[in-house]
Every structure is written in structure tokens, then in C-alpha cells.
Design a protein around this motif. Structure first.
Motif, PDB file in Angstrom:
ATOM      1  N   ASN A  96       0.445  -1.538  -0.091  1.00 16.11           N
ATOM      2  CA  ASN A  96       0.078  -0.143   0.068  1.00 16.11           C
ATOM      3  C   ASN A  96       1.144   1.183   0.056  1.00 16.11           C
ATOM      4  O   ASN A  96      -0.012   2.429   0.056  1.00 16.11           O
ATOM      5  CB  ASN A  96      -0.726  -0.303   1.135  1.00 16.11           C
ATOM      6  CG  ASN A  96      -1.871  -1.610   1.062  1.00 16.11           C
ATOM      7  OD1 ASN A  96      -1.430  -2.218   2.432  1.00 16.11           O
ATOM      8  ND2 ASN A  96      -2.599  -1.493  -0.196  1.00 16.11           N
ATOM      9  N   SER A  97       2.159   1.115   0.016  1.00 15.26           N
ATOM     10  CA  SER A  97       3.331   2.010  -0.377  1.00 15.26           C
ATOM     11  C   SER A  97       3.880   1.523  -1.410  1.00 15.26           C
ATOM     12  O   SER A  97       4.648   1.023  -0.955  1.00 15.26           O
ATOM     13  CB  SER A  97       3.289   2.790   1.227  1.00 15.26           C
ATOM     14  OG  SER A  97       4.304   2.079   1.986  1.00 15.26           O
ATOM     15  N   SER A 125      -5.507   7.952  -6.171  1.00 15.05           N
ATOM     16  CA  SER A 125      -5.626   7.483  -4.784  1.00 15.05           C
ATOM     17  C   SER A 125      -4.676   8.630  -3.603  1.00 15.05           C
ATOM     18  O   SER A 125      -4.152   8.966  -4.284  1.00 15.05           O
ATOM     19  CB  SER A 125      -5.575   6.136  -3.863  1.00 15.05           C
ATOM     20  OG  SER A 125      -4.464   6.050  -4.338  1.00 15.05           O
ATOM     21  N   ASP A 126      -5.371   8.335  -2.460  1.00 19.08           N
ATOM     22  CA  ASP A 126      -4.227   9.116  -1.728  1.00 19.08           C
ATOM     23  C   ASP A 126      -2.317   8.639  -1.821  1.00 19.08           C
ATOM     24  O   ASP A 126      -1.998   9.828  -1.093  1.00 19.08           O
ATOM     25  CB  ASP A 126      -5.515   9.958  -0.561  1.00 19.08           C
ATOM     26  CG  ASP A 126      -6.275  10.769  -0.445  1.00 19.08           C
ATOM     27  OD1 ASP A 126      -6.626  11.289  -1.506  1.00 19.08           O
ATOM     28  OD2 ASP A 126      -7.388  10.561   0.548  1.00 19.08           O
ATOM     29  N   GLN A 127      -3.035   7.730  -1.754  1.00 18.96           N
ATOM     30  CA  GLN A 127      -1.617   7.144  -0.802  1.00 18.96           C
ATOM     31  C   GLN A 127      -0.397   7.374  -2.530  1.00 18.96           C
ATOM     32  O   GLN A 127       0.399   7.738  -2.683  1.00 18.96           O
ATOM     33  CB  GLN A 127      -1.478   5.729  -0.991  1.00 18.96           C
ATOM     34  CG  GLN A 127      -2.316   5.227  -0.011  1.00 18.96           C
ATOM     35  CD  GLN A 127      -3.435   4.832   0.548  1.00 18.96           C
ATOM     36  OE1 GLN A 127      -4.937   5.704  -0.443  1.00 18.96           O
ATOM     37  NE2 GLN A 127      -4.684   3.753   0.136  1.00 18.96           N
ATOM     38  N   PHE A 128      -0.918   7.117  -3.731  1.00 22.88           N
ATOM     39  CA  PHE A 128      -0.958   7.434  -5.092  1.00 22.88           C
ATOM     40  C   PHE A 128      -0.365   8.634  -5.984  1.00 22.88           C
ATOM     41  O   PHE A 128      -1.636   8.694  -6.172  1.00 22.88           O
ATOM     42  CB  PHE A 128      -0.302   6.201  -5.769  1.00 22.88           C
ATOM     43  CG  PHE A 128      -0.177   5.427  -4.955  1.00 22.88           C
ATOM     44  CD1 PHE A 128       0.888   4.602  -4.211  1.00 22.88           C
ATOM     45  CD2 PHE A 128      -0.622   4.123  -4.622  1.00 22.88           C
ATOM     46  CE1 PHE A 128       1.225   3.929  -3.483  1.00 22.88           C
ATOM     47  CE2 PHE A 128      -0.814   2.396  -3.676  1.00 22.88           C
ATOM     48  CZ  PHE A 128       0.438   2.801  -3.538  1.00 22.88           C
ATOM     49  N   GLN A 132       4.519  10.368  -8.074  1.00 23.62           N
ATOM     50  CA  GLN A 132       5.640   9.231  -7.393  1.00 23.62           C
ATOM     51  C   GLN A 132       5.516   8.187  -8.083  1.00 23.62           C
ATOM     52  O   GLN A 132       6.272   7.537  -7.842  1.00 23.62           O
ATOM     53  CB  GLN A 132       4.674   9.416  -5.844  1.00 23.62           C
ATOM     54  CG  GLN A 132       4.365  10.417  -5.093  1.00 23.62           C
ATOM     55  CD  GLN A 132       3.523  10.559  -4.104  1.00 23.62           C
ATOM     56  OE1 GLN A 132       2.643   9.512  -3.928  1.00 23.62           O
ATOM     57  NE2 GLN A 132       4.096  10.501  -2.831  1.00 23.62           N
TER      58      GLN A 132
END
Length: 201
Positions: A96-97, A125-128, A132
Motif C-alpha cells: 500500500n506504499s 488515490s491519496d496514497q499515490f 510518485q
């Protein structure tokens, strides 16, 4: 790009027919993810599938069935984090990261990176963020063994081009095209799968 399908969480009567149809249409790997279901229901489904389908199936639960039915492999998770003793076969997991990718990618056959999008509209999404993902691809952290996951459908696959992903994993965006409670006809799901398959070529 490799194409992986993750099952809906419940079993249904014609599931074996749908799985065979998906493999006939070019599905590369099927992940069986049914966290609340009993092993005997897994065995019923697997017993109805031919060997050439079984060898492309990955389990998220009941890892002991992998050897018994000649399956491709297992998928580790917080629920099932340990590789069985003397296990042989494919091992995958979900990250997830980007930091998780650095930790796990060496030991895995492949990794699902999730969630890339908020919805099939294509909002990341907020993660990626795209920057990045691009940077991770340039560093070699995203490559042929990293699979984009969640939620991915035909509508947003084109937005993954250029990051270096080795494939995509689809679940809800595909399975919402068939309701096993009200219908035994899954032609809409197969037609949508064909769109996804062409988008990944």
C-alpha cells in the motif's frame, strides 16, 4: 500487461463456468479472495475446474489447498502473513506504499500495488500521485513484477501507461457487471472483460 482478476467475496452456483470462460478469453491469473468462506466451499469450486485453470489460480486463504489441487500459488496478507512450512510455488502480496515495495519486492513473484485510484473515474488515490508513481518507475521499483490494483476498470487502464507496471488486477469493476443472485447469464461480465483485455494489450 498481465491481467489478474480477483473474485467476488462469496461463492455462487455458476462460478466455475464463469472462471473457465474468463480463462478462455485470455485471463492470466485468478485470485480467489473469499475471506469468510469455509475450505469445503473452496474445494467444491476447485474440483469443478480443469487442471489448466487450476494452475493459474492463487489463494488468499486456506493455503493447504494449493498443493492438493495443483494451484499456482498463495497471496500473503495481514490475515494470512506466513508462508507454510516447506511451501513451493508462487508467493505474492499486496503493498500500500512505495516504501512497502522496497521491503517486499525481492521476495515476491509479483506484488499488487493498491489502491492506485479512488474510483474507476481515474482520480488517483491519496496514497499515490502520478509523480510518485513515475519516480518509482524511474528508480526501478515499479516494473514487470508490480501489478496495479484497485479500483481498476476499462475506463482508467490507459492512465497507467508509462509508469512501468507489469499488469493490472481488477475486481469490483468487473464483477459488478454480473449479479449471481438474479441471473445465470454472465455475458455482460465477459464483454466487459474483453474490453479490459484489449486495453492491456
Amino acid at each position: 500487461m498481465k491481467l489478474i482478476v480477483i473474485t467476488r467475496p462469496e461463492f455462487f452456483v455458476v462460478e466455475h463456468l464463469l472462471i473457465k470462460a474468463l480463462f478462455n478469453e485470455g485471463l492470466d491469473i485468478l485470485h480467489i479472495l473469499k475471506p469468510k468462506e469455509k475450505p469445503e466451499l473452496f474445494e467444491r469450486l476447485l474440483s469443478l475446474l480443469p487442471d489448466d485453470c487450476r494452475e493459474k489460480i492463487v489463494l488468499h486463504d486456506h493455503f493447504e489447498l494449493k498443493k492438493k489441487y495443483g494451484l499456482m500459488g498463495i497471496h500473503l496478507s495481514k490475515r494470512n502473513p506466513e508462508v507454510p512450512h516447506a511451501y513451493r510455488g508462487s508467493i505474492s502480496c499486496t503493498c500500500n506504499s512505495i516504501a512497502d515495495l522496497k521491503t517486499y519486492r525481492r521476495d515476491m513473484k509479483y506484488i499488487l500495488l493498491d489502491p492506485i485510484f479512488k474510483s474507476n473515474s481515474g482520480d488517483y488515490s491519496d496514497q499515490f500521485t502520478p509523480s510518485q508513481l513515475r519516480a518509482a518507475g524511474e528508480k526501478g521499483l515499479i516494473d514487470s513484477k508490480v501489478i496495479a490494483s484497485g479500483p481498476i476498470g476499462y475506463e482508467n487502464i490507459s492512465r497507467l501507461r508509462g509508469f512501468g507496471f507489469g499488469g493490472v488486477a481488477v475486481s469490483r469493476e468487473l464483477t459488478r457487471h454480473f449479479n449471481p443472485v438474479s441471473s445465470s447469464d454472465f455475458k455482460d461480465e465477459i464483454n466487459y472483460f474483453r474490453l479490459i483485455r484489449r486495453a492491456t494489450e
